[in-house]
Scaffold this active site. Sequence first.
Site, PDB file in Angstrom:
ATOM      1  N   GLY A   1      46.579   5.154   9.930  1.00 21.54           N
ATOM      2  CA  GLY A   1      46.468   6.256  10.878  1.00 21.54           C
ATOM      3  C   GLY A   1      46.538   7.625  10.231  1.00 21.54           C
TER       4      GLY A   1
ATOM      5  N   LEU B   1      44.260   9.913  10.743  1.00 28.49           N
ATOM      6  CA  LEU B   1      42.921   9.724  10.179  1.00 28.49           C
ATOM      7  C   LEU B   1      42.286  11.035   9.724  1.00 28.49           C
ATOM      8  CD1 LEU B   1      41.549   7.090  12.696  1.00 28.49           C
ATOM      9  CD2 LEU B   1      42.812   6.716  10.572  1.00 28.49           C
TER      10      LEU B   1
ATOM     11  N   ALA C   1      38.593  12.526   7.223  1.00 32.21           N
ATOM     12  CA  ALA C   1      37.167  12.215   7.055  1.00 32.21           C
ATOM     13  C   ALA C   1      36.943  10.995   6.159  1.00 32.21           C
ATOM     14  CB  ALA C   1      36.428  13.429   6.496  1.00 32.21           C
ATOM     15  N   GLY C   2      37.891  10.695   5.247  1.00 36.40           N
ATOM     16  CA  GLY C   2      37.766   9.502   4.405  1.00 36.40           C
ATOM     17  C   GLY C   2      37.815   8.239   5.256  1.00 36.40           C
ATOM     18  N   HIS C   3      38.787   8.175   6.161  1.00 36.48           N
ATOM     19  CA  HIS C   3      38.873   7.011   7.055  1.00 36.48           C
ATOM     20  C   HIS C   3      37.610   6.898   7.925  1.00 36.48           C
ATOM     21  CE1 HIS C   3      43.352   7.978   6.713  1.00 36.48           C
ATOM     22  NE2 HIS C   3      43.318   6.719   6.327  1.00 36.48           N
TER      23      HIS C   3
ATOM     24  N   SER D   1      46.310  11.139   3.837  1.00 39.24           N
ATOM     25  CA  SER D   1      47.262  11.522   4.883  1.00 39.24           C
ATOM     26  C   SER D   1      48.458  12.239   4.273  1.00 39.24           C
ATOM     27  CB  SER D   1      47.732  10.276   5.635  1.00 39.24           C
ATOM     28  OG  SER D   1      46.609   9.574   6.144  1.00 39.24           O
TER      29      SER D   1
HETATM   30  P1  AMP Z   1      45.548   4.407   4.562  1.00 36.03           P
HETATM   31  O1  AMP Z   1      45.502   4.855   5.988  1.00 36.03           O
HETATM   32  O2  AMP Z   1      45.992   5.460   3.616  1.00 36.03           O
HETATM   33  O3  AMP Z   1      46.253   3.085   4.399  1.00 36.03           O
HETATM   34  O4  AMP Z   1      44.044   4.121   4.164  1.00 36.03           O
HETATM   35  C1  AMP Z   1      43.231   3.261   4.921  1.00 36.03           C
HETATM   36  C2  AMP Z   1      41.929   3.054   4.191  1.00 36.03           C
HETATM   37  O5  AMP Z   1      41.290   4.316   3.998  1.00 36.03           O
HETATM   38  C3  AMP Z   1      42.113   2.454   2.777  1.00 36.03           C
HETATM   39  O6  AMP Z   1      41.066   1.515   2.544  1.00 36.03           O
HETATM   40  C4  AMP Z   1      41.990   3.665   1.892  1.00 36.03           C
HETATM   41  O7  AMP Z   1      41.545   3.349   0.583  1.00 36.03           O
HETATM   42  C5  AMP Z   1      40.937   4.459   2.639  1.00 36.03           C
HETATM   43  N1  AMP Z   1      40.964   5.874   2.260  1.00 36.03           N
HETATM   44  C6  AMP Z   1      42.032   6.698   2.241  1.00 36.03           C
HETATM   45  N2  AMP Z   1      41.690   7.910   1.781  1.00 36.03           N
HETATM   46  C7  AMP Z   1      40.360   7.861   1.485  1.00 36.03           C
HETATM   47  C8  AMP Z   1      39.411   8.792   0.973  1.00 36.03           C
HETATM   48  N3  AMP Z   1      39.758  10.031   0.652  1.00 36.03           N
HETATM   49  N4  AMP Z   1      38.136   8.370   0.800  1.00 36.03           N
HETATM   50  C9  AMP Z   1      37.768   7.098   1.113  1.00 36.03           C
HETATM   51  N5  AMP Z   1      38.614   6.180   1.617  1.00 36.03           N
HETATM   52  C10 AMP Z   1      39.895   6.548   1.800  1.00 36.03           C
END
Ligand code: AMP
Length: 282
Positions: A31, A33, A35-37, A188
């Site tokens: 969560g 969230l 732009a990467g997510h 995040s």
């Molecule tokens: P998290 O919410 O941090 O557990 O991340 C969930 C998913 O989003 C994981 O597969 C992360 O690798 C991916 N993610 C997080 N930050 C980025 C980003 N900047 N670019 C691409 N994917 C990301």
Amino acid sequence: METVTTIDAIRDRVTGWRRAGQRVAFVPTMGNLHAGHLALVTEARRHAERVVVSIFVNPLQFGAGEDLAAYPRTEDEDARRLAEVGADLLFLPQEREVYPHGRECITRVEVPEVSEGLCGASRPGHFAGVATVVAKLLNIVAPDCAVFGQKDYQQLLVIRRMVRDLDFPVTVVGLPTIREPDGLAMSSRNGYLSREERARAPALYRELGRLAAAVRAGRRDWPALEREAAAGLASAGLRPDYISIRRADDLGPALPDVPLIVLGSAWLGRARLIDNLLIENS
Ligand code: AMP
């Protein structure tokens, strides 16, 4: 987009889609969230007719003294953004739905080798916590494909290895890191940075870029290069955790003439930043 909180409800919706011949892609997140997510969700759309996203701040992957209690929780805003990018179903479970017997005595998934070193050395038990929750989520959602970010490169390899070793019938898709305009990898945890820290944070990307360029240019004195990059981080006011040149396929020690990756982690105020850059044709 529908939001559900129970395993039964997820299975019910996914079973219905499957009966209708639709493929299902899955994006697990914690969560808050960014732009990467959202890019992962957009990628997921390319692979399947239906996209399931989970938001679960998994306590099992946080060590003692880490930021579990402080981790940002913004579910309403997250749900709004997910609906905008075309997610079909949000799984938003309570902890007792995921760990009904408590988190201490849960069956755990340990992924050897690739979990060791780098973030695994700094965060003991972290990757077992990740592998366990991803295994559970894959069994709950039963997707055709699951999309993860390369920003967490070691995590991506841990999941690929687990999926292969335990024969999960799922295709794992990795997506390149989405960055802020100044190069900082979106995360995040960037929200923990003060304005002044935020201005210094791109130093991690910058140093990894320099390191990658030196390796691409043919330098092979890897330990000296790693020390230079760590010194560069320290002089920018970051506290390096690790800077490492590794083999891209399994994170083993770097070798000539194989694909390499540079990975780094550094503390800046309350935030522990991580980033990496792949070096093709090194
Ligand atoms: P998290 O919410 O941090 O557990 O991340 C969930 C998913 O989003 C994981 O597969 C992360 O690798 C991916 N993610 C997080 N930050 C980025 C980003 N900047 N670019 C691409 N994917 C990301």
